[in-house]
Design an enzyme around this catalytic site. Structure first.
Site, PDB file in Angstrom:
ATOM      1  N   ASP A  35       0.840  -1.138   0.004  1.00  8.78           N
ATOM      2  CA  ASP A  35       0.054  -0.040   0.048  1.00  8.78           C
ATOM      3  C   ASP A  35       0.807   1.323   0.072  1.00  8.78           C
ATOM      4  OD1 ASP A  35      -1.884  -1.783   0.065  1.00  8.78           O
ATOM      5  OD2 ASP A  35      -3.071  -1.206   2.040  1.00  8.78           O
ATOM      6  N   ASP A  77      -4.728  -0.711  -1.486  1.00 11.88           N
ATOM      7  CA  ASP A  77      -6.127  -0.599  -1.397  1.00 11.88           C
ATOM      8  C   ASP A  77      -6.894   0.089  -2.614  1.00 11.88           C
ATOM      9  OD1 ASP A  77      -7.311  -1.020   1.053  1.00 11.88           O
ATOM     10  OD2 ASP A  77      -7.047   1.242   1.831  1.00 11.88           O
ATOM     11  N   HIS A  79     -10.526   0.866  -3.632  1.00  9.05           N
ATOM     12  CA  HIS A  79     -12.004   0.801  -3.116  1.00  9.05           C
ATOM     13  C   HIS A  79     -12.869   1.256  -4.148  1.00  9.05           C
ATOM     14  CE1 HIS A  79     -10.618  -0.089   0.788  1.00  9.05           C
ATOM     15  NE2 HIS A  79     -10.111   1.088   1.244  1.00  9.05           N
ATOM     16  N   HIS A  96     -10.518   7.524   0.930  1.00  6.23           N
ATOM     17  CA  HIS A  96      -9.262   7.116   0.435  1.00  6.23           C
ATOM     18  C   HIS A  96      -8.955   5.901  -0.679  1.00  6.23           C
ATOM     19  CE1 HIS A  96      -9.707   4.233   3.472  1.00  6.23           C
ATOM     20  NE2 HIS A  96      -8.973   3.429   2.689  1.00  6.23           N
ATOM     21  N   LYS A 121      -7.185  -5.010  -3.274  1.00  4.15           N
ATOM     22  CA  LYS A 121      -7.799  -5.521  -2.297  1.00  4.15           C
ATOM     23  C   LYS A 121      -8.847  -4.450  -1.700  1.00  4.15           C
ATOM     24  CE  LYS A 121      -4.246  -4.245   1.116  1.00  4.15           C
ATOM     25  NZ  LYS A 121      -4.926  -2.865   1.642  1.00  4.15           N
ATOM     26  N   CYS A 160      -2.717  -3.002   7.473  1.00  4.69           N
ATOM     27  CA  CYS A 160      -2.545  -4.066   6.310  1.00  4.69           C
ATOM     28  C   CYS A 160      -1.296  -4.850   6.621  1.00  4.69           C
ATOM     29  CB  CYS A 160      -2.655  -3.288   5.122  1.00  4.69           C
ATOM     30  SG  CYS A 160      -4.455  -2.701   4.808  1.00  4.69           S
TER      31      CYS A 160
HETATM   32 ZN   LIG Z   1      -8.714   1.343   2.781  1.00  3.83          ZN
END
Ligand SMILES: [Zn+2]
Length: 214
Positions: A35, A77, A79, A96, A121, A160
């Site tokens: 990340d 990440d 999303h 974020h 993810k 994470c």
């Molecule tokens: Zn996140």
């Protein structure tokens, strides 16, 4: 009484010497860069203090793995808009790492090899995933590649990285935490420190660049 004292002494010695390790890279090793995305770096929407400081260190780990012909994986990440972890949705975090945005992009200063395997993810609106194994094909990819030892660094120590280490240990991988290339969110002061202790309890070993150069 005398025996008890001897045992105590031995325990203290091994505790003192268990801080850092040395290790040689070998086939079956993978580097997992966690990340390193703009939103987690200073100036980002969920900035982690000192998050940018790990980037040059990770670049050196990347170079070391590349020099040995070993694989590099990078997680992110990723999303959807309106993800359940966001404040407007009642979640714990500011908005974020929305897929495809500048905030979700890897840091420009991170030097990823062209053949880096990227793992996205937490891509479903109603599911949070702190572990890079959760809801991804990371485990099957690592198994297919014959990976046995996972070297993990990046952001963040207390979310994470910790949860990925927990799953990796559960799946039977040997784990090395890159202690000079992780940073914590520290929502509660000391979260990062506690996460590092928990990873050690889970059987993860601790290493730095210096230890890797052995
Ligand atoms: Zn996140």
């Amino acid at each position: 009484m005398f025996n008890v004292n001897l045992k105590d002494g031995a325990m203290n010695t091994s505790t003192r010497s268990s801080g850092q390790e040395r290790c040689q890279l070998q086939p079956g090793d993978v580097l997992l860069v966690t990340d390193i995305q703009n939103d987690f770096l200073p100036g980002g929407s969920l900035a982690v203090a000192g998050g940018d400081e790990v980037v040059p260190v990770l670049n050196r780990y990347i170079a070391a793995f590349q020099a040995q012909g070993l694989p590099v994986y990078a997680t992110r990440d990723w999303h959807p808009e309106g993800h359940c972890s966001f404040h407007p949705q009642g979640g714990p975090w500011p908005i974020h790492c929305v897929a495809g945005t500048h905030g979700a992009a890897f840091a420009a200063t991170l030097v990823l090899p062209p053949d880096t395997t990227v793992i996205s993810k937490a891509t479903l609106q109603d599911q949070e995933a702190y572990s890079s194994f959760q809801g991804t094909d990371l485990d099957s990819r690592l198994r297919a590649a014959g990976i046995r030892r996972l070297f993990i660094g990046g952001l963040t120590t207390d979310y994470c990285v910790l949860n990925t280490v927990r799953d990796a240990r559960q799946f039977g991988y040997e784990v090395f935490v890159l202690t000079d290339a992780i940073r914590a969110v520290d929502v509660q002061p000391g979260d990062g420190q506690r996460a590092e202790e928990e990873m050690t309890r889970l059987g993860a070993r601790r290493i730095t660049l210096e230890g890797l150069a052995a």
